[in-house]
Scaffold this active site. Structure first.
Site, PDB file in Angstrom:
ATOM      1  N   ASN A  85      76.268  49.687  93.140  1.00  0.00           N
ATOM      2  CA  ASN A  85      76.392  50.440  91.894  1.00  0.00           C
ATOM      3  C   ASN A  85      74.988  50.863  91.450  1.00  0.00           C
ATOM      4  O   ASN A  85      74.066  50.043  91.427  1.00  0.00           O
ATOM      5  CB  ASN A  85      77.058  49.571  90.823  1.00  0.00           C
ATOM      6  N   SER A  94      81.895  46.221  89.387  1.00  0.00           N
ATOM      7  CA  SER A  94      80.464  46.096  89.149  1.00  0.00           C
ATOM      8  C   SER A  94      80.169  45.400  87.819  1.00  0.00           C
ATOM      9  O   SER A  94      80.805  45.669  86.803  1.00  0.00           O
ATOM     10  CB  SER A  94      79.831  47.485  89.140  1.00  0.00           C
ATOM     11  N   LYS A 116      76.314  44.522  90.999  1.00  0.00           N
ATOM     12  CA  LYS A 116      75.897  44.853  89.634  1.00  0.00           C
ATOM     13  C   LYS A 116      75.010  46.089  89.699  1.00  0.00           C
ATOM     14  O   LYS A 116      74.433  46.387  90.732  1.00  0.00           O
ATOM     15  CB  LYS A 116      75.121  43.663  89.079  1.00  0.00           C
ATOM     16  N   GLY A 117      74.917  46.825  88.608  1.00  0.00           N
ATOM     17  CA  GLY A 117      74.113  48.048  88.590  1.00  0.00           C
ATOM     18  C   GLY A 117      72.667  47.821  88.995  1.00  0.00           C
ATOM     19  O   GLY A 117      72.046  46.840  88.571  1.00  0.00           O
ATOM     20  N   CYS A 172      75.943  55.429  81.808  1.00  0.00           N
ATOM     21  CA  CYS A 172      74.585  55.186  81.311  1.00  0.00           C
ATOM     22  C   CYS A 172      74.195  56.275  80.310  1.00  0.00           C
ATOM     23  O   CYS A 172      74.560  57.431  80.484  1.00  0.00           O
ATOM     24  CB  CYS A 172      73.567  55.215  82.455  1.00  0.00           C
TER      25      CYS A 172
END
Length: 302
Positions: free
Chosen positions: A98, A20, A44-45, A129
């Site tokens: 993700n 990711s 990607k997140g 995060c």
């Protein structure tokens, strides 16, 4: 030769995925890589709202890899569902999304929105995060916080859940066990290691954020060790990542106990890395007369 692997009931044509944040959502690399050849595209997140990310400069090259402090910049779930999912549906590859957030509620909103998307095979939860309700300590740095968020996500998720573990902890096995106990279907590790670079001529930090996530070949021995430890601590499957540049690297992770692998920083160096690793694993299997790639999982001689 059979290169198929199954994680939490989901079957992948081969064990090679994208890490990711290093492959966009597939579209950005599709002119270089035939996405149909990949085991999975890990996006990607994706957050519940658009994130602007951190101030620039956000990337710095370092010995054996790179530092990044992108800050999970992303356009949010609305754009992702409108633009990226329709694009990925064109390809015969599994899609793993993700998910990132600043509160448990942020994560749950994205998880619920993705629940109605049949093309999404699994969810990878980025617990690196910063948890804004807990003084910006990452969700994945305290076992109780990891247990709590995993349990909440499992209550709402319709797809199998992969918890992506941070290596910035004292004991990776404690975190792996906490995620498994809360119901996680799989684990992915490692995320980036916290690092720093200073420009000695300007006497300034190379990255505006001061610290960044270290990735690339230099972190591979640490990642292999953590995957090995986690694989011996839990029964759920593991996706290994961290500095994989070649098929030999990928096989090392499989032997350490990973059921699949993700290619990250090397996508920036050589956009064909994923396909080269897939072909290299097949060549390795042929060389050593291995019929099923699953025979390699955890097969290091003790």
């Amino acid at each position: 030769m059979n290169t198929q692997v199954t994680l939490a009931g989901v079957t992948f044509k081969n064990p090679v995925m994208t890490a990711s944040g290093t492959f966009g959502s597939g579209m950005e690399y599709s002119e270089f890589v035939d996405l149909n050849r990949l085991g999975a595209v890990v996006t990607k997140g994706v957050a519940n709202v658009p994130w602007p990310g951190n101030p620039t400069p956000r990337v710095a090259e370092v010995y054996g890899g790179m530092l990044n402090a992108i800050g999970l910049q992303n356009p949010g779930i609305d754009v992702f569902l409108e633009r990226d999912i329709p694009f990925l549906k064109q390809y015969d590859t599994k899609v793993i999304v993700n998910v990132c957030g600043k509160t448990v509620e942020d994560y749950l909103e994205v998880v619920e929105r993705l629940g109605d998307e049949p093309s999404v095979a699994m969810l990878e939860i980025n617990v690196s995060c910063p948890n804004v309700k807990e003084g910006a300590i990452a969700f994945g740095q305290k076992a109780d916080a990891l247990f709590h968020i995993t349990k909440e996500i499992k209550k709402h998720a319709k797809q199998p859940v992969i918890m992506k573990l941070s290596p910035n902890v004292t004991d990776i096995t404690e975190m792996a066990k906490a995620a498994e106990a809360a119901g996680s279907d799989a684990l992915s590790l490692i995320n980036t290691l916290t690092g720093m670079k200073i420009d000695i001529h300007r006497r300034k930090f190379a990255i505006a954020n001061k610290t960044g996530g270290m990735s690339g070949p230099a972190i591979k021995p640490i990642a292999v060790r953590m995957v090995y430890q986690a694989a011996h601590a839990v029964k759920i499957p593991i996706i290994g990542m961290g500095g994989i540049a070649t098929a030999e690297d990928a096989v090392e992770f499989l032997l350490a106990g990973a059921s699949a692998v993700s290619i990250g920083a090397m996508n920036f160096v050589n956009p064909y890395t994923t396909v080269e690793v897939i072909e290299g694993i097949e060549a390795y299997m042929k060389q050593y007369n291995i019929e099923n790639v699953t025979d390699l999982i955890g097969a290091v001689n003790e």
